[in-house]
Design an enzyme around this catalytic site. Structure first.
Site, short mmCIF file in Angstrom:
data_model
loop_
_atom_site.label_atom_id
_atom_site.label_comp_id
_atom_site.label_asym_id
_atom_site.label_seq_id
_atom_site.Cartn_x
_atom_site.Cartn_y
_atom_site.Cartn_z
CD GLU A 22 -2.59 -0.97 2.58
OE1 GLU A 22 -3.88 -0.94 2.61
OE2 GLU A 22 -1.98 -0.96 3.71
CG ASP A 220 -10.40 -11.42 5.86
OD1 ASP A 220 -10.93 -11.48 6.86
OD2 ASP A 220 -9.33 -10.58 5.78
#
Ligand code: SAH
Length: 257
Positions: A22, A220
């Site tokens: 990121e 998730d």
């Protein structure tokens, strides 16, 4: 959390990323970049879009993220902290590929009962720490602008706002998730996502009276297969989201930072 008026510090925006993937794009764009090693961590100082920034990787877990946050504030003069990372979606309708902007943060593994009420941070009287409203709104606007046109599994990403629950566990089991969520609900808290750092960074910022907000891409559903697609998701999806959201934050929302 009250918005502090850090009159004694020139504004420095700290951008704290959970994962190297990121951060990479931000480091590439950094002007006047200076790389400094401190407390076993690497910090990048410089300017992004004309704004003084310091970039760091949080490290994983609450203590590691708290140490990084203190260093950002004490050593690198951060006057506000924005966090990007990934999280497990536990709220109804919080799907993989969505994002959650945290409006509040709680530690789901904090339990000093019966000495203190369940989930309360001892000696503070506080349980849920609120994000800075201005920064959180700026993140919501940045998500809307930055994620435009993106789809994950054929679906437009939904931007949720609400409670993020942090703890020193990678939650990857349906039964474990059910226990965590049910217990939080019994105490009046409705979590949208679980992760491992946000509430710790919020607590540090609260202690220093500095604004904090975080955005998490849902990687998730904190179920039995939570770990399976994690690396690929981070590489292919979350890193792109984080890069776009931060770029939009600096462009669209800069007056509010
Ligand atoms: N493989 C990674 C480790 C990731 S740990 C690496 O080596 O770098 C998981 C990270 O994702 C933490 O930063 C945590 O905040 C977040 N996260 C994502 N899904 C999570 C879940 N289901 N439970 C807890 N944390 C989760």
């Amino acid at each position: 959390m009250m918005r502090a008026a850090p009159a004694d510090r020139p504004p420095v925006l700290a951008i704290l990323s959970a994962l190297a993937e990121e951060q990479a794009g931000l480091v590439e764009q950094l002007q006047d970049a200076q790389c400094i090693s401190h407390a076993g961590r690497t910090f990048w100082q410089g300017r992004l879009g004309g704004l003084a920034v310091v970039l760091a990787l949080s490290r994983i877990g609450k203590v590691a993220a708290a140490t990084t946050s203190v260093a950002l504030i004490e050593r690198f003069g951060a006057s506000r902290i924005v966090f990007t990372g990934v999280a497990g979606g536990v709220g109804p309708g919080v799907q993989v590929g969505d994002v959650v902007v945290g409006t509040g943060y709680v530690q789901h593994d904090l339990d000093a009962s019966p000495l203190f009420p369940r989930y309360q941070i001892p000696l503070t009287g506080q349980t849920v720490l609120n994000a800075d409203a201005v920064l959180a709104d700026a993140l919501v606007a940045a998500c809307a602008a930055g994620l435009q046109g993106l789809r994950h599994a054929g679906r437009l990403p939904v931007v949720h706002q609400g409670l993020i629950a942090s703890g020193d566990r990678f939650v990857n089991g349906q039964e474990e998730t059910r226990r965590i969520v049910q217990s939080l609900r019994q105490h009046g808290h409705e979590p949208l996502a679980v992760e491992m750092e946000g509430a710790a960074v919020a607590q540090v910022c609260c202690d220093y009276g500095l604004p904090f907000a975080a955005v998490r891409t849902i990687s998730d559903r904190a179920d039995d297969s939570a770990h399976v697609d994690f690396p690929a998701f981070v590489r292919d999806v979350a890193s792109v989201y984080a890069q776009r959201i931060v770029t939009a934050l600096l462009q669209v929302s800069q007056p509010r930072l």
